[in-house]
Design a protein around this motif. Structure first.
Motif, PDB file in Angstrom:
ATOM      1  N   VAL A   1       0.796  -1.066   0.111  1.00  0.00           N
ATOM      2  CA  VAL A   1      -0.022  -0.089   0.141  1.00  0.00           C
ATOM      3  C   VAL A   1       0.993   1.274  -0.090  1.00  0.00           C
ATOM      4  CG1 VAL A   1      -0.378   0.201   2.511  1.00  0.00           C
ATOM      5  CG2 VAL A   1      -2.051   1.121   0.946  1.00  0.00           C
ATOM      6  N   PHE A   2       2.138   1.170   0.775  1.00  0.00           N
ATOM      7  CA  PHE A   2       2.909   2.354   0.642  1.00  0.00           C
ATOM      8  C   PHE A   2       3.645   2.641  -0.564  1.00  0.00           C
ATOM      9  CE2 PHE A   2       2.459   2.392   5.407  1.00  0.00           C
ATOM     10  CZ  PHE A   2       2.204   3.511   5.771  1.00  0.00           C
ATOM     11  N   GLY A   3       4.029   1.466  -1.102  1.00  0.00           N
ATOM     12  CA  GLY A   3       4.671   1.513  -2.372  1.00  0.00           C
ATOM     13  C   GLY A   3       3.716   1.971  -3.666  1.00  0.00           C
ATOM     14  N   ALA A   4       2.591   1.455  -3.743  1.00  0.00           N
ATOM     15  CA  ALA A   4       1.847   1.902  -4.654  1.00  0.00           C
ATOM     16  C   ALA A   4       1.173   3.459  -4.390  1.00  0.00           C
ATOM     17  CB  ALA A   4       0.304   0.912  -4.553  1.00  0.00           C
ATOM     18  N   SER A   5       1.076   3.921  -3.135  1.00  0.00           N
ATOM     19  CA  SER A   5       0.967   5.309  -2.883  1.00  0.00           C
ATOM     20  C   SER A   5       2.041   6.290  -3.273  1.00  0.00           C
ATOM     21  CB  SER A   5       0.676   5.388  -1.460  1.00  0.00           C
ATOM     22  OG  SER A   5      -0.462   4.893  -1.050  1.00  0.00           O
ATOM     23  N   ALA A   6       3.297   5.879  -3.029  1.00  0.00           N
ATOM     24  CA  ALA A   6       4.365   6.534  -3.281  1.00  0.00           C
ATOM     25  C   ALA A   6       4.459   6.668  -5.100  1.00  0.00           C
ATOM     26  CB  ALA A   6       5.646   5.646  -3.030  1.00  0.00           C
ATOM     27  N   ALA A   7       4.297   5.582  -5.751  1.00  0.00           N
ATOM     28  CA  ALA A   7       4.236   5.453  -7.187  1.00  0.00           C
ATOM     29  C   ALA A   7       3.307   6.431  -7.827  1.00  0.00           C
ATOM     30  CB  ALA A   7       4.256   4.206  -7.940  1.00  0.00           C
ATOM     31  N   THR A   8       2.148   6.427  -7.060  1.00  0.00           N
ATOM     32  CA  THR A   8       1.005   7.407  -7.602  1.00  0.00           C
ATOM     33  C   THR A   8       1.322   8.879  -7.147  1.00  0.00           C
ATOM     34  OG1 THR A   8      -0.646   5.518  -7.071  1.00  0.00           O
ATOM     35  CG2 THR A   8      -1.614   7.923  -7.209  1.00  0.00           C
ATOM     36  N   MET A   9       2.033   9.095  -5.981  1.00  0.00           N
ATOM     37  CA  MET A   9       2.479  10.497  -5.880  1.00  0.00           C
ATOM     38  C   MET A   9       3.216  11.121  -6.709  1.00  0.00           C
ATOM     39  SD  MET A   9       2.023  12.998  -3.738  1.00  0.00           S
ATOM     40  CE  MET A   9       1.176  12.266  -2.534  1.00  0.00           C
ATOM     41  N   LEU A  10       4.196  10.145  -7.361  1.00  0.00           N
ATOM     42  CA  LEU A  10       5.365  10.684  -8.207  1.00  0.00           C
ATOM     43  C   LEU A  10       4.784  10.943  -9.582  1.00  0.00           C
ATOM     44  CD1 LEU A  10       8.465   7.957  -7.526  1.00  0.00           C
ATOM     45  CD2 LEU A  10       8.276  10.696  -6.808  1.00  0.00           C
ATOM     46  N   TYR A  11       3.847  10.143  -9.880  1.00  0.00           N
ATOM     47  CA  TYR A  11       2.975  10.503 -11.041  1.00  0.00           C
ATOM     48  C   TYR A  11       2.144  11.499 -11.105  1.00  0.00           C
ATOM     49  CZ  TYR A  11      -0.181   9.606 -14.892  1.00  0.00           C
ATOM     50  OH  TYR A  11      -1.321   9.739 -16.068  1.00  0.00           O
ATOM     51  N   LEU A  12       1.426  11.970  -9.810  1.00  0.00           N
ATOM     52  CA  LEU A  12       0.955  13.269  -9.836  1.00  0.00           C
ATOM     53  C   LEU A  12       1.985  14.513  -9.866  1.00  0.00           C
ATOM     54  CD1 LEU A  12      -1.855  12.359  -7.177  1.00  0.00           C
ATOM     55  CD2 LEU A  12      -2.151  12.422  -9.672  1.00  0.00           C
ATOM     56  N   GLY A  13       3.103  14.130  -9.024  1.00  0.00           N
ATOM     57  CA  GLY A  13       4.173  15.230  -9.080  1.00  0.00           C
ATOM     58  C   GLY A  13       4.719  15.439 -10.557  1.00  0.00           C
ATOM     59  N   GLY A  14       4.631  14.537 -11.273  1.00  0.00           N
ATOM     60  CA  GLY A  14       5.029  14.960 -12.682  1.00  0.00           C
ATOM     61  C   GLY A  14       4.053  15.608 -13.540  1.00  0.00           C
ATOM     62  N   GLY A  15       2.664  15.983 -12.987  1.00  0.00           N
ATOM     63  CA  GLY A  15       1.970  16.637 -13.753  1.00  0.00           C
ATOM     64  C   GLY A  15       1.245  15.926 -15.005  1.00  0.00           C
ATOM     65  N   TYR A  16       1.324  14.489 -14.755  1.00  0.00           N
ATOM     66  CA  TYR A  16       0.538  13.843 -16.042  1.00  0.00           C
ATOM     67  C   TYR A  16      -0.718  13.857 -15.823  1.00  0.00           C
ATOM     68  CZ  TYR A  16       5.397  12.171 -16.398  1.00  0.00           C
ATOM     69  OH  TYR A  16       6.839  12.103 -16.486  1.00  0.00           O
ATOM     70  N   PRO A  17      -1.643  13.547 -16.829  1.00  0.00           N
ATOM     71  CA  PRO A  17      -3.142  13.487 -16.766  1.00  0.00           C
ATOM     72  C   PRO A  17      -3.703  12.657 -15.516  1.00  0.00           C
ATOM     73  CG  PRO A  17      -2.320  13.023 -18.915  1.00  0.00           C
ATOM     74  CD  PRO A  17      -1.117  13.008 -18.220  1.00  0.00           C
ATOM     75  N   TYR A  18      -4.541  12.994 -15.036  1.00  0.00           N
ATOM     76  CA  TYR A  18      -5.445  12.369 -14.109  1.00  0.00           C
ATOM     77  C   TYR A  18      -6.220  11.022 -14.929  1.00  0.00           C
ATOM     78  CZ  TYR A  18      -4.738  16.255 -11.094  1.00  0.00           C
ATOM     79  OH  TYR A  18      -4.091  17.210 -10.165  1.00  0.00           O
ATOM     80  N   GLY A  19      -6.193  10.128 -14.042  1.00  0.00           N
ATOM     81  CA  GLY A  19      -7.202   8.740 -14.799  1.00  0.00           C
ATOM     82  C   GLY A  19      -7.135   7.847 -13.687  1.00  0.00           C
ATOM     83  N   PRO A  20      -7.088   6.657 -14.130  1.00  0.00           N
ATOM     84  CA  PRO A  20      -7.148   5.282 -13.120  1.00  0.00           C
ATOM     85  C   PRO A  20      -5.920   5.000 -12.629  1.00  0.00           C
ATOM     86  CG  PRO A  20      -6.939   4.708 -15.505  1.00  0.00           C
ATOM     87  CD  PRO A  20      -7.233   6.092 -15.600  1.00  0.00           C
TER      88      PRO A  20
END
Length: 412
Positions: free
Chosen positions: A87-106
């Motif tokens: 759960v922490f690993g998936a959250s960290a990967a998602t946070m990096l994705y959002l920090g990169g400014g990439y499109p919102y989605g699934p």
């Protein structure tokens, strides 16, 4: 955040629920959840691609974004063995994705699956902390750190748009908690059923042990006495010795029949017995067997109703049988009195002998052998009591009270 209470099946090493363990309960399964992980990865990759088409203001999906979309689901492979790491690993990967400014989605799907699994497995605190940190990081990115992060020229996100993600996060946590509670209930119910089965098995073993003890103790006592008589009379009175041998044969045959009946019950549990259980109608036969062992038995009844419950009749018969066996083995008296009466909704029985104790039994009387324990267990199973001990005027007395209420009228 609350206590990190684990589910009944959770283990210190992070092993998952029973459906993820190897057959036979030998620890976690070696198989990883590849199908569900691949499904989540495909949904994130394809869904983010189509979401990017409708969000030209966000940063385009590059190779780093594709890696992050694969890293989140990759943590799901260990979600049953290491739910907190997942759960922490998936959250960290998602946070990096959002920090990169990439499109919102699934992109949040891997976090949802990991959070759900962690809560169901009992790692509530880890799941809640991961969701809270992801939510706090999202607020920082959307309202304060956006100036220094891609895409260029991005503005703050409207506060009114934060309610929808918050509602989804709360919904996931609530559903996972409900599933967790339900699985705990199932685990408790399974444990209670297993405990009830063990208790029934223990009660059945005790019942069989009592039956075998009562049958064998009585018959072997008669055989032992008659064998002694036969040996003493063999040379001088062979005809009387023959009578003793006939008695031994009859007692052995009866014991074999009753033991066979008990063993048949063991081989085919639940089937009706082939022969009726002994009842009060066999007390005269019991008196004859005791007479063959040199004990005169006087039986009297007072207001005993006909058609007593089979369980009560069997218990009364076995108590009288054990009491007479003890007299034959441990008492110097050659007479015994059996009294049965019906008082206050209960069957009362009393077995007296005038003593004194036989020399070989004096050491055994105070301790009370398995026979007395079996008497008390039989009576207690019907809600009754058994008292046994020396009489003030000498001798020994066994007194039993067996209720005849409907609650205790059970089959043997």
């Amino acid at each position: 955040m609350g206590r990190d209470r684990r589910a009944p099946w959770a283990r210190e090493d992070g092993a998952g629920p029973p459906w993820e363990r190897r057959p036979g309960g030998r620890g976690p399964s070696r198989r990883l959840p590849w199908p569900s992980t691949l499904a989540v990865a495909l949904v994130q990759q394809a869904g983010s691609h189509f979401a990017a088409l409708n969000q030209p203001d966000r940063a385009p999906l590059d190779s780093f974004a594709r890696v992050l979309l694969a890293v989140g689901p990759a943590f799901l492979l260990i979600r049953h063995r290491r739910p907190r790491v997942a759960v922490f690993g998936a959250s960290a990967a998602t946070m990096l994705y959002l920090g990169g400014g990439y499109p919102y989605g699934p992109v949040f799907l891997s976090v949802v699956v990991a959070c759900f699994t962690a809560i169901v497995a009992g790692h509530r605190r880890a799941a809640w902390c991961a969701v809270a940190l992801l939510w706090a990081g999202h607020l920082l990115l959307a309202h304060w750190l956006y100036r220094w992060l891609p895409p260029g020229g991005d503005g703050p996100a409207p506060w009114n748009e934060e309610w929808a993600p918050a509602a989804w996060a709360v919904a996931v946590v609530v559903v996972a908690e409900l599933v967790h509670v339900r699985r705990e209930q199932w685990a408790r119910e399974r444990a209670e059923r297993a405990m009830a089965e063990r208790r029934r098995a223990d009660e059945e073993r005790l019942r069989i042990a009592r039956e075998l003890h009562d049958v064998l103790a009585h018959s072997i006592s008669v055989i032992n006495v008659q064998a002694g008589v036969g040996l003493a009379l063999l040379d001088e009175h062979p005809e009387q010795a023959r009578a003793a041998l006939v008695t031994i044969k009859a007692a052995g045959k009866e014991a074999l029949g009753e033991v066979r009946q008990v063993l048949d019950t063991l081989r085919a549990p639940g089937e009706a017995p082939r022969a009726p259980a002994p009842g009060l109608d066999r007390l005269p036969e019991l008196a004859e067997q005791a007479a063959d062992a040199g004990l005169t038995v006087d039986i009297s009844t007072e207001d005993v109703p006909a058609g007593l419950p089979p369980g009560t009749e069997l218990a009364a018969f076995r108590i009288v049988q054990e009491a007479l066996t003890n007299i034959v083995r441990h008492s110097g008296s050659r007479t015994a009195r059996v009294r049965l009466s019906h008082r206050d909704g209960a069957l009362e029985l009393r077995v007296d002998d005038d003593g004194p104790a036989a020399p070989a039994a004096k050491e055994a009387l105070p301790g009370g052998g398995r026979g007395l324990v079996g008497m008390r267990e039989r009576a207690a199973a019907l809600g009754g009591t058994v008292e046994a001990g020396p009489r003030p005027d000498g001798g020994f007395r066994v007194r039993a009270r067996l209720p005849l209420t409907a609650r205790h009228q059970e089959e043997p």
